[in-house]
Each structure stands twice: as C-alpha cells, then as structure tokens.
Design an enzyme around this catalytic site. Structure first.
Site, PDB file in Angstrom:
ATOM      1  N   LYS A   1       7.805  -0.047   6.709  1.00  0.00           N
ATOM      2  CA  LYS A   1       7.489   0.962   5.698  1.00  0.00           C
ATOM      3  C   LYS A   1       8.754   1.532   5.096  1.00  0.00           C
ATOM      4  CE  LYS A   1       6.033   3.986   9.348  1.00  0.00           C
ATOM      5  NZ  LYS A   1       4.996   4.895   9.796  1.00  0.00           N
TER       6      LYS A   1
ATOM      7  N   TYR B   1       4.696   7.006   1.754  1.00  0.00           N
ATOM      8  CA  TYR B   1       4.912   5.829   2.580  1.00  0.00           C
ATOM      9  C   TYR B   1       4.516   4.601   1.775  1.00  0.00           C
ATOM     10  CZ  TYR B   1       3.626   9.512   5.957  1.00  0.00           C
ATOM     11  OH  TYR B   1       3.489  10.682   6.649  1.00  0.00           O
TER      12      TYR B   1
ATOM     13  N   HIS C   1       7.289   6.548  14.361  1.00  0.00           N
ATOM     14  CA  HIS C   1       7.768   7.383  13.260  1.00  0.00           C
ATOM     15  C   HIS C   1       7.036   8.717  13.303  1.00  0.00           C
ATOM     16  CE1 HIS C   1       7.370   8.776   8.981  1.00  0.00           C
ATOM     17  NE2 HIS C   1       8.674   8.738   9.147  1.00  0.00           N
TER      18      HIS C   1
ATOM     19  N   GLN D   1       0.846  -1.192   0.000  1.00  0.00           N
ATOM     20  CA  GLN D   1       0.000   0.000   0.000  1.00  0.00           C
ATOM     21  C   GLN D   1       0.884   1.245   0.000  1.00  0.00           C
ATOM     22  OE1 GLN D   1      -2.371   0.721   3.598  1.00  0.00           O
ATOM     23  NE2 GLN D   1      -4.132   1.055   2.271  1.00  0.00           N
ATOM     24  N   ASP D   2       0.589   2.190  -0.873  1.00  0.00           N
ATOM     25  CA  ASP D   2       1.286   3.476  -0.904  1.00  0.00           C
ATOM     26  C   ASP D   2       0.337   4.559  -0.419  1.00  0.00           C
ATOM     27  OD1 ASP D   2       3.537   2.340  -2.013  1.00  0.00           O
ATOM     28  OD2 ASP D   2       3.380   3.330  -3.941  1.00  0.00           O
TER      29      ASP D   2
ATOM     30  N   HIS E   1       3.986   8.040  15.565  1.00  0.00           N
ATOM     31  CA  HIS E   1       3.005   6.996  15.290  1.00  0.00           C
ATOM     32  C   HIS E   1       3.663   5.628  15.136  1.00  0.00           C
ATOM     33  CE1 HIS E   1       0.795  10.473  13.096  1.00  0.00           C
ATOM     34  NE2 HIS E   1       0.563  10.517  14.395  1.00  0.00           N
TER      35      HIS E   1
ATOM     36  N   ARG F   1       3.883  15.574  12.407  1.00  0.00           N
ATOM     37  CA  ARG F   1       3.024  14.387  12.336  1.00  0.00           C
ATOM     38  C   ARG F   1       3.764  13.289  13.092  1.00  0.00           C
ATOM     39  NH1 ARG F   1      -0.987  14.318   7.946  1.00  0.00           N
ATOM     40  NH2 ARG F   1      -0.782  16.222   6.735  1.00  0.00           N
TER      41      ARG F   1
END
Length: 184
Positions: A75, A135, A122, A51-52, A66, A63
């Site tokens: 990732k 990501y 991250h 998944q991108d 997480h 941000r």
C-alpha cells in the site's frame, strides 16, 4: 519527487515537491514512472495499485496494528488532511528487519507518501483535530485475511504520542505479537 530509504527493508518515503504561489500551491502526489523505477524491483508496480480508501479520525484515535495474511498487501499511504503518527512493523520472517518497527510523521504540509510492502503491520494515531488518511492498495480487501496486533502490545513497545481517545472494538480485541508469531 524525492524518494528516501528507511530503516525497514523495502519501505520507501516519497516526498513530493510543492510549487507555492499567491493562490496556494500545486504538487504532484503520485507519479507511476517514478514509483515503478523505485518500487518495481520489489515486484509491485503502479498498475498493481487498484483500490483507494480513505479514513477520517479525530485527535488521539489509534487505528492499528493491521496487516494481511497470505501474500500480504502492498500500500501507498498518505495523510491528505491533518497529521498522523504512522507506525510500521516488519512481520516478514526472512527479513533482516523482522520484528522491528519504525515511526513516520505523515501530514498535509510535506505531502509524504509511505510505501508499505507486503508483510507489514500498519497503524497510526491522529495528531490533529481531524486527520484524513488515504490508502492505495494492490488487492481488494478480504476480511478473512485480516490480522491485527494490539496497538499497546508490550513486546512491540510502540510509543504513541497522545493519550488514546477512541479505539474500535476490533482493535481492542486484537491479539498479541506472540500470538501472531505463533501463527506466522
């Protein structure tokens, strides 16, 4: 493509080699063969990246921090436009770098990609007027597995280079490093 080790166990930086000419430049941003040679021994293969996602942030936005519970999330992160101050924290209890963090600059000049293995927090701060971060992850997002620690947690002591401009409600309500340690 050059691959660099880091201070954090299993984290790697991929540095593509740009080929400039009168038109601009060309560079390969991902090579599955090289990825599998370098990262494959950790248990993550290029074919696992399914998944991108992309975020756009304005200067000063933070941000993070997480992560994912359970088996975590691998990732590959890059800044496609602008520049970010990127931070990783090792939350793998059995790791010799547990609890340590490292800072990376990701930008659209060097095209570096950061491989983040499962078991890390991250986060990043946008250093330019806008910054697009891409990501590539090995699992579909499941909000139930989201974990977060406040970006300004005193026990982590992460130094952010710019004054904070915008923080999401979710990041503002994130727990502490001590809370996360108790839950791990």
């Amino acid at each position: 493509m050059r691959v660099e080790t880091t201070e954090l166990l299993d984290v790697r930086v991929f540095r593509p080699v740009p080929f400039p000419d009168d038109r601009g430049l060309f560079t390969r941003t991902f090579d599955a063969r090289i990825f599998d040679e370098v990262i494959g021994p950790t248990g993550v293969r290029a074919s696992d990246l399914l998944q991108d996602s992309q975020s756009r942030s304005v200067r000063g936005v933070v941000r993070g921090m997480h992560g994912r519970s359970g088996r975590g999330e691998a990732k590959l992160v890059r800044c496609a436009h602008g520049a970010v101050h990127d931070v990783l924290v090792d939350i793998r209890r059995d790791s010799p770098t547990f609890g340590r963090h490292q800072v990376f600059r990701l930008d659209d000049i060097e095209f570096a990609h950061l491989f983040v293995p499962p078991g890390f927090l991250h986060g990043f701060q946008a250093l330019t007027d806008t910054a697009d971060v891409c990501y590539r992850i090995d699992r579909e997002h499941n909000p139930v597995e989201d974990i977060a620690v406040r970006y300004d947690d005193p026990d982590l002591a992460i130094v952010w280079p710019l004054p904070l401009t915008v923080l999401s409600a979710r990041d503002g309500a994130a727990g502490s490093w001590r809370d996360l340690l108790a839950a791990l």
